[in-house]
Write an enzyme that holds these catalytic residues in place. Structure first.
Site, PDB file in Angstrom:
ATOM      1  N   ARG A 314      34.164  21.575   9.062  1.00 35.72           N
ATOM      2  CA  ARG A 314      33.616  20.961   7.823  1.00 35.72           C
ATOM      3  C   ARG A 314      34.791  19.789   7.816  1.00 35.72           C
ATOM      4  NH1 ARG A 314      33.431  22.200   3.594  1.00 35.72           N
ATOM      5  NH2 ARG A 314      31.300  21.327   3.126  1.00 35.72           N
ATOM      6  N   CYS A 343      41.443  19.435  21.823  1.00 35.91           N
ATOM      7  CA  CYS A 343      41.809  18.274  22.535  1.00 35.91           C
ATOM      8  C   CYS A 343      40.934  17.167  21.812  1.00 35.91           C
ATOM      9  CB  CYS A 343      41.675  18.139  23.854  1.00 35.91           C
ATOM     10  SG  CYS A 343      42.886  19.415  24.754  1.00 35.91           S
TER      11      CYS A 343
HETATM   12  N1  LLP Z   1      17.393  25.555   2.203  1.00 32.44           N
HETATM   13  C1  LLP Z   1      17.307  24.781   3.177  1.00 32.44           C
HETATM   14  C2  LLP Z   1      16.111  24.328   3.796  1.00 32.44           C
HETATM   15  C3  LLP Z   1      18.495  24.126   3.857  1.00 32.44           C
HETATM   16  O1  LLP Z   1      18.542  23.158   4.929  1.00 32.44           O
HETATM   17  C4  LLP Z   1      19.819  24.521   3.345  1.00 32.44           C
HETATM   18  C5  LLP Z   1      21.010  23.958   3.995  1.00 32.44           C
HETATM   19  C6  LLP Z   1      19.931  25.409   2.247  1.00 32.44           C
HETATM   20  C7  LLP Z   1      18.700  26.021   1.803  1.00 32.44           C
HETATM   21  C8  LLP Z   1      21.161  25.895   1.623  1.00 32.44           C
HETATM   22  O2  LLP Z   1      21.817  25.013   1.143  1.00 32.44           O
HETATM   23  P1  LLP Z   1      23.216  25.341   0.149  1.00 32.44           P
HETATM   24  O3  LLP Z   1      22.972  26.222  -0.862  1.00 32.44           O
HETATM   25  O4  LLP Z   1      24.144  26.299   1.228  1.00 32.44           O
HETATM   26  O5  LLP Z   1      23.730  24.017   0.232  1.00 32.44           O
HETATM   27  N2  LLP Z   1      26.819  22.644   7.310  1.00 32.44           N
HETATM   28  C9  LLP Z   1      26.999  21.878   5.833  1.00 32.44           C
HETATM   29  C10 LLP Z   1      26.057  22.162   5.142  1.00 32.44           C
HETATM   30  C11 LLP Z   1      24.541  21.976   5.698  1.00 32.44           C
HETATM   31  C12 LLP Z   1      23.281  22.640   4.830  1.00 32.44           C
HETATM   32  C13 LLP Z   1      22.036  22.768   5.542  1.00 32.44           C
HETATM   33  N3  LLP Z   1      21.060  23.176   4.876  1.00 32.44           N
HETATM   34  C14 LLP Z   1      28.395  21.715   5.242  1.00 32.44           C
HETATM   35  O6  LLP Z   1      29.336  22.707   5.691  1.00 32.44           O
HETATM   36  O7  LLP Z   1      28.546  21.421   4.189  1.00 32.44           O
END
Ligand code: LLP
Length: 391
Positions: A314, A343
Site C-alpha cells: 500500500r 531491490c
Molecule cells: N465491492 C467492489 C466491487 C470492489 O471492487 C471493492 C474494492 C469493494 C467492494 C470493497 O471496497 P472497500 O470497502 O474495501 O473499500 N487495494 C486498495 C483497495 C482496492 C479496492 C478494490 N475494490 C487499497 O489497498 O487501498
C-alpha cells in the site's frame, strides 16, 4: 494500538503482541478476531436490514472469513479462487455475490453450476456471455447490473471506480441495450438487482448521495419493465482514517453513511445490500517486522526491516500512510525512512518520519494493515510470504 507496561497491545480487548515474536522467523500479520466481530456488529447495527457481503479481496484469511460468516456476513467474490476460498470457509453458494469485470467462461460456468446468489455484471458482452452459458446449462442466472454513475468520490485515482473513464460498471446510456439483452435471454437471465461501487476510501459522502439519486431513478424505471428487480447493492468503499486513527470519528462517518444510504433508498422498498471490505478488517490487523539494520548515509537514516513492499504494497502503490510503532516502547524518536529488503526504491513504509529509536533485532509494528495487506502480498525477489496469526 496502545502501550500497556511498555508493550504494544491491539484491539478493544487490548491483546499483547510481544509473545507472538517468541520464535520469530519472518514477518507476521496478526489479526484480532474480536476487533473484526466488533466492527461487523457496529456496521450491521448502523445498516439495519441491509445484507452485508464482505469484500473478501481485503483479507481472505480462512479464519477471518469464518469469523465474518459466523457474524452473519455473506461474501463479495471476484474470482473462482475467492469462490473456492469462501466455500471452504463455511459460506454457501447463496451467500455469494460475484463482482468483477473479467469473469472468464470457466468462472461463469462454475458459478452458475453452484447456483450462487447473484452475479454483478459489468458489461454488455458479459451479460450476453452469462445468458448464453446459463442457457446451455439450463439454469437461470440471478443478475445485478453494476452501473457506473460517473461520480467522483475524491479518492486516490488507483482506487476510484465510479468515473466514466474507469473500466468498472456500465454507463447509464447502456440501459436500453441491457434491457434488450435481458429480454433476449429471458429464459436464462433474471434481473434481480442494480449495483454500484464508486471506489475505495470514501470519506466524503456527497458523491455517494448523488450516485444513489441517479440510480434510484433508473431502478424505478427498470422495475416497470422487469418486476423481478428487487435488490439494490450500494457497494463498499467506506473509508477509514489511517493517519490519525479515530474510531469515534469513524463511527460518526458510519452513521452518516448509513443515513445517506437508507434515506436515499428506503422508498424503493427493496432488499438492500452492501459490500464493505476495508472498514471491517483494516484496523484489526498489523504487520510485525524485525529491524535488520540501521543504515546512515550523509543524507538520511534508514531503518531496514525484513518486511518489504512484497508483504505490504500500500505505501508503494498508493503512497498510503500506516502508523508504525515499536513493539516495545522506546524513550526517544529519530527521523528516518523505514524500508524493506526489496531491490526497488519504492520499497518503503515511511519516509522522513518520526520513528521510535529502535536498533537491530527490535520489532516494528505496521498498523492498520488488516485490509489489502496479505491479500496483495507476493513473493517478489523470491521473498517468502509473511505468516498470518489470528488472536
Ligand atoms: N465491492 C467492489 C466491487 C470492489 O471492487 C471493492 C474494492 C469493494 C467492494 C470493497 O471496497 P472497500 O470497502 O474495501 O473499500 N487495494 C486498495 C483497495 C482496492 C479496492 C478494490 N475494490 C487499497 O489497498 O487501498
Amino acid at each position: 494500538m496502545e502501550y500497556i507496561n511498555n508493550e504494544l497491545h491491539l484491539g478493544p480487548k487490548k491483546k499483547g503482541l510481544k509473545s507472538l515474536t517468541a520464535n520469530y522467523m519472518r514477518p507476521i500479520y496478526v489479526y484480532d478476531l474480536d476487533f473484526i466481530r466488533a466492527r461487523y456488529a457496529a456496521m450491521a447495527q448502523a445498516l439495519k436490514n441491509v445484507r452485508i457481503f464482505y469484500a473478501m479481496k481485503a483479507n481472505s484469511n480462512p479464519e477471518v472469513m469464518r469469523c465474518l460468516k459466523e457474524a452473519g456476513a455473506g461474501a463479495d467474490v471476484v474470482s473462482l479462487g475467492e469462490i473456492k476460498r469462501a466455500l471452504e470457509s463455511g459460506f454457501g453458494p447463496q451467500d455469494l455475490v460475484y463482482s468483477g469485470v473479467g469473469k472468464t467462461r470457466h468462472e461463469i460456468t462454475e458459478a452458475l453450476k453452484l447456483e450462487i446468489y447473484q452475479i454483478n455484471v459489468e458489461s454488455l458482452p458479459e451479460l450476453e456471455r452469462v445468458g448464453e452459458i446459463a442457457r446451455g446449462l439450463g439454469k437461470k442466472a440471478a443478475i445485478a447490473l453494476r452501473l457506473n454513475p460517473d461520480i467522483d468520490i475524491n479518492t486516490h485515482p488507483y482506487i476510484a471506480t465510479g468515473l466514466r473513464d474507469n473500466k468498472f460498471g456500465m454507463e447509464l446510456s447502456l440501459v436500453p441495450a441491457l434491457e434488450a439483452c435481458l429480454k433476449k435471454y429471458s429464459d436464462s437471465l433474471e434481473l434481480v438487482g442494480l449495483s454500484l461501487h464508486l471506489g475505495s476510501m470514501m470519506i466524503e459522502l456527497e458523491g455517494f448521495k448523488e450516485a444513489l439519486q441517479r440510480l434510484r431513478k433508473v431502478y424505478l424505471e427498470m422495475q416497470n419493465e422487469f418486476p423481478t428487480l428487487r435488490r439494490f447493492d450500494f457497494g463498499g468503499g467506506l473509508g477509514i482514517f489511517y493517519d490519525r486513527v479515530d474510531l469515534v470519528k469513524e463511527q460518526e462517518l458510519l452513521r452518516e453513511y448509513a443515513k445517506v444510504a437508507l434515506d436515499g433508498l428506503q422508498d424503493l422498498n427493496c432488499e438492500l445490500q452492501t459490500e464493505p471490505g476495508r472498514w471491517l478488517v483494516a484496523h484489526a490487523g498489523a504487520l510485525i517486522t524485525q529491524v535488520q539494520y540501521i543504515k546512515e548515509t550523509t543524507q538520511k537514516k534508514f531503518v531496514i526491516v525484513d518486511a518489504g513492499m512484497n508483504h505490504l504494497i500500500r505505501p508503494s502503490l498508493y503512497e498510503a500512510k500506516h502508523l508504525i510503532y515499536s513493539l516495545e516502547k522506546k524513550s526517544g524518536d529519530m527521523v528516518a525512512d523505514v524500508v524493506g529488503p526489496i531491490c526497488e526504491s519504492s520499497d518503503f513504509f515511511a519516509k522522513d518520519s518520526l520513528v521510535a529509536q529502535v536498533k537491530e533485532g527490535d520489532f516494528l509494528v505496521i498498523s492498520d494493515s488488516g485490509a489489502y495487506g496479505y491479500s496483495m502480498a507476493s513473493t517478489y525477489n523470491l521473498q517468502e510470504l509473511p505468516l498470518e496469526v489470528c488472536i
